[in-house]
Design a protein around this motif. Structure first.
Motif, mmCIF file in Angstrom:
data_model
loop_
_atom_site.group_PDB
_atom_site.id
_atom_site.type_symbol
_atom_site.label_atom_id
_atom_site.label_comp_id
_atom_site.label_asym_id
_atom_site.label_seq_id
_atom_site.Cartn_x
_atom_site.Cartn_y
_atom_site.Cartn_z
ATOM 1 N N PHE A 65 0.867 -1.170 0.000
ATOM 2 C CA PHE A 65 0.000 0.000 0.000
ATOM 3 C C PHE A 65 0.909 1.227 0.000
ATOM 4 O O PHE A 65 1.791 1.345 0.855
ATOM 5 N N ALA A 66 0.705 2.124 -0.958
ATOM 6 C CA ALA A 66 1.598 3.281 -1.077
ATOM 7 C C ALA A 66 0.837 4.486 -1.609
ATOM 8 O O ALA A 66 -0.237 4.363 -2.197
ATOM 9 N N ASP A 67 1.425 5.644 -1.390
ATOM 10 C CA ASP A 67 0.952 6.878 -2.014
ATOM 11 C C ASP A 67 2.186 7.642 -2.483
ATOM 12 O O ASP A 67 3.296 7.115 -2.410
ATOM 13 N N ARG A 68 2.001 8.854 -2.967
ATOM 14 C CA ARG A 68 3.159 9.590 -3.508
ATOM 15 C C ARG A 68 4.204 9.908 -2.444
ATOM 16 O O ARG A 68 5.337 10.238 -2.762
ATOM 17 N N ASN A 69 3.834 9.805 -1.175
ATOM 18 C CA ASN A 69 4.778 10.073 -0.089
ATOM 19 C C ASN A 69 5.574 8.845 0.325
ATOM 20 O O ASN A 69 6.458 8.944 1.160
ATOM 21 N N GLY A 70 5.249 7.683 -0.233
ATOM 22 C CA GLY A 70 5.993 6.471 0.096
ATOM 23 C C GLY A 70 5.101 5.325 0.510
ATOM 24 O O GLY A 70 3.887 5.344 0.319
ATOM 25 N N ILE A 71 5.731 4.337 1.123
ATOM 26 C CA ILE A 71 5.040 3.122 1.540
ATOM 27 C C ILE A 71 4.187 3.405 2.774
ATOM 28 O O ILE A 71 4.628 4.070 3.712
ATOM 29 N N ILE A 72 2.980 2.853 2.768
ATOM 30 C CA ILE A 72 2.095 2.945 3.933
ATOM 31 C C ILE A 72 2.201 1.651 4.737
ATOM 32 O O ILE A 72 2.418 1.672 5.941
ATOM 33 N N ALA A 73 2.046 0.514 4.061
ATOM 34 C CA ALA A 73 2.115 -0.791 4.721
ATOM 35 C C ALA A 73 2.433 -1.856 3.683
ATOM 36 O O ALA A 73 2.202 -1.667 2.491
ATOM 37 N N VAL A 74 2.966 -2.976 4.174
ATOM 38 C CA VAL A 74 3.301 -4.096 3.304
ATOM 39 C C VAL A 74 2.783 -5.378 3.933
ATOM 40 O O VAL A 74 3.040 -5.653 5.120
#
Length: 97
Positions: A65-74
């Motif tokens: 799970f990611a957005d333009r700011n980086g990884i949220i969770a894996v």
């Protein structure tokens, strides 16, 4: 109240830390980094997956799970520490097998 699941397939992220316009579920990419604790630094997903003894053939299929700011969770690893929060709105992300 944050719920911690033993299989690391469900994550509760602070909505204030997520850029919803760029939110995506994808596979890992070279150089992706995740910070799992407040006291530790970030590490590459490759190193974290090796450390957790995730088989090589499974690593390329795990949800990121990611957005333009980086990884949220894996999936299988956990939530990035910077996305944990005490905000009023929490987004629950879940992977079902």
């Amino acid at each position: 109240k944050q719920v911690i699941h033993k299989k690391f397939n469900t994550f509760s992220a602070d909505c204030g830390t997520i850029d919803f316009d760029s939110l995506a579920v994808r596979t890992r990419r070279p150089g992706d980094r995740l910070r799992l604790t407040a006291s530790g630094g970030s590490d590459t997903l490759k190193r974290l997956m090796i450390g957790k003894k995730i088989p090589r053939e499974k690593r390329c299929r795990l949800a990121v799970f990611a957005d333009r700011n980086g990884i949220i969770a894996v999936e299988g690893l956990g939530l990035d520490h910077s996305r944990c929060g005490s905000g009023e709105m929490i987004l629950q992300l879940s992977v079902e097998e």
